[in-house]
Design a protein around this motif. Structure first.
Motif, PDB file in Angstrom:
ATOM      1  N   PHE A 170     -17.505 -29.465  45.970  1.00  0.00           N
ATOM      2  CA  PHE A 170     -18.731 -29.515  45.730  1.00  0.00           C
ATOM      3  C   PHE A 170     -18.978 -31.182  45.921  1.00  0.00           C
ATOM      4  O   PHE A 170     -20.252 -31.321  46.335  1.00  0.00           O
ATOM      5  CB  PHE A 170     -18.727 -29.375  44.052  1.00  0.00           C
ATOM      6  N   LEU A 171     -18.430 -32.032  45.335  1.00  0.00           N
ATOM      7  CA  LEU A 171     -18.547 -33.456  45.507  1.00  0.00           C
ATOM      8  C   LEU A 171     -19.077 -34.008  46.984  1.00  0.00           C
ATOM      9  O   LEU A 171     -19.646 -35.002  46.847  1.00  0.00           O
ATOM     10  CB  LEU A 171     -17.528 -34.493  44.963  1.00  0.00           C
ATOM     11  N   SER A 229     -13.369 -26.223  42.613  1.00  0.00           N
ATOM     12  CA  SER A 229     -13.979 -27.499  42.125  1.00  0.00           C
ATOM     13  C   SER A 229     -13.097 -28.010  40.944  1.00  0.00           C
ATOM     14  O   SER A 229     -13.535 -29.370  40.654  1.00  0.00           O
ATOM     15  CB  SER A 229     -15.357 -27.132  41.691  1.00  0.00           C
ATOM     16  N   TYR A 268     -24.041 -30.318  39.093  1.00  0.00           N
ATOM     17  CA  TYR A 268     -22.657 -30.441  38.839  1.00  0.00           C
ATOM     18  C   TYR A 268     -22.288 -30.556  37.351  1.00  0.00           C
ATOM     19  O   TYR A 268     -21.384 -30.168  36.669  1.00  0.00           O
ATOM     20  CB  TYR A 268     -22.171 -31.815  39.480  1.00  0.00           C
ATOM     21  N   VAL A 307     -20.252 -27.178  36.775  1.00  0.00           N
ATOM     22  CA  VAL A 307     -18.889 -27.653  37.002  1.00  0.00           C
ATOM     23  C   VAL A 307     -18.334 -28.212  35.618  1.00  0.00           C
ATOM     24  O   VAL A 307     -17.507 -27.530  34.655  1.00  0.00           O
ATOM     25  CB  VAL A 307     -18.243 -28.711  37.896  1.00  0.00           C
TER      26      VAL A 307
END
Length: 390
Positions: A211-212, A147, A289, A293
């Motif tokens: 992830f996105l 990520s 996120y 992240v």
């Protein structure tokens, strides 16, 4: 035209561009980043792109504008470079293929020319933004991807937007056209070079790398009248809609390389499927996120900051200097041979960043074995076989 949730930033006008470098060396630096204007800009950008694709399908992306077409062309060139750099015979290893290092070097050599194709991009800005671009494809030393590299691609797009090369009118296509093309290129790189998942936890159970597409994919679906999160368990629905929606496409991709059910190999995705609405999934993904992240030192220690996405100075963040003094200037952790910083004094500090090397799912799947023996039914994808689970 999609209305931005947040006011668009004015284009950056600078005669002093700075090649970005790493600043997040400790928890104090991470805290400063989380309080910074840059952090807010990044998260606003994610939210604005999310809102731009609500109710939109991948198949409705169109061809993009004259601003985005060169970006697609660059991604096509990256794929061509990869195809011209085949993997070497590495049958004795289930880890990353050494040919990836040659590919990485070729991207670096081609970068300036690739960026020269972008309409309206000042040549003096290329040395700064190309660093994000080159770091978007994986780590050369570890031959892995996660990520953090995906984050660099996001930063590259944000830099192009802040420079005025891209505008809010492009947001829908940036996700459905540009970003999805990036995912397609990354899938080729992952399957060709057997890129290892970066870190010991993959991407927290979403898939081994990304992830996105799950965040924005849930955004696409959040107002859907019929599809619900539990639909990811229905093969017919996946087959019918995976070309339209990123989230469903990602689930289909995972199913194509991993046998058994999501409950076994992707328990977090299985848990998320019990959520009642895509809107709640979407909001949960954004919170996740920000926490997992943007809020994690093992990921953000690799984040890069320059003049376009600056890191706050102690003068701008009064808490930073105080926190650094409390932590101790010399206690920022150990840097290993890969440039990874391991923070001392935390449980498992040697594992949180690098973890134990994990074989690529593609490499582990090379024999096509099932947990019960034999060969699993499989719809062929280029170079991919189902991964066994014991």
């Amino acid at each position: 035209m999609t209305t931005s949730v947040h006011p668009p930033e004015q284009p950056v006008a600078s005669t002093s561009y700075i090649p970005p470098t790493k600043y997040v060396l400790s928890k104090a630096h991470l805290g400063a980043f989380q309080r910074s204007k840059t952090h807010q800009e990044i998260f606003d950008f994610i939210e604005d792109l999310n809102e731009a694709v609500v109710g939109k399908k991948l198949t409705e992306a169109g061809e993009g504008s004259e601003r985005t077409k060169p970006i697609l062309g660059i991604l096509d060139s990256v794929l061509e470079i990869a195809k011209a750099t085949p993997p070497v015979d590495n049958k004795l290893s289930r880890f990353g293929n050494p040919a990836f290092k040659d590919f990485y070097d070729k991207i670096g050599e081609a970068s300036s020319e690739l960026h020269s194709r972008i309409n309206g991009l000042p040549s003096v800005a290329i040395p700064e933004i190309e660093v994000y671009f080159k770091e978007s494809w994986g780590n050369k030393q570890r031959v892995d991807y996660g990520s953090g590299m995906e984050f660099n691609f996001l930063c590259w797009l944000l830099c192009l937007t802040k420079l005025g090369v891209l505008t809010k009118d492009d947001y829908e296509f940036l996700v459905l056209g540009v970003f999805w093309r990036y995912i397609e290129v990354m899938r080729y790189l992952q399957s060709t070079y057997w890129l290892e998942p970066a870190g010991s936890h993959g991407v927290w159970g979403l898939d081994d790398y990304h992830f996105l597409p799950f965040l924005w994919g849930a955004g696409q679906l959040k107002d859907h009248k019929h599809l619900r999160p539990k639909a990811i368990h229905d093969p017919e629905i996946l087959d019918a809609f995976n070309k339209d929606y990123m989230y469903l496409s990602c689930i289909s991709f995972i199913n194509s390389i991993k046998t058994a059910s999501l409950r076994w190999h992707s328990p977090m995705l299985d848990d998320i499927s019990a959520v009642k609405t895509w809107a709640k999934v979407n909001e949960g993904m954004k919170k996740m996120y920000k926490a997992e992240v943007l809020g994690k030192l093992p990921v953000m220690q690799h984040a890069l900051f320059g003049s376009i996405l600056p890191f706050p100075t102690p003068e701008e963040d009064s808490e930073l200097q105080k926190a650094l003094e409390e932590e101790g200037a010399g206690e920022v952790g150990q840097v290993d041979e890969h440039g990874h910083i391991h923070v001392k004094g935390e449980p498992g500090w040697t594992m949180d960043c690098c973890g134990i090397p994990v074989p690529s799912a593609f490499a582990a799947a090379q024999d096509g074995a099932t947990p019960h023996g034999g060969t699993a039914p499989f719809t062929a994808r280029s170079g991919i076989k189902p991964i066994p689970f014991d």
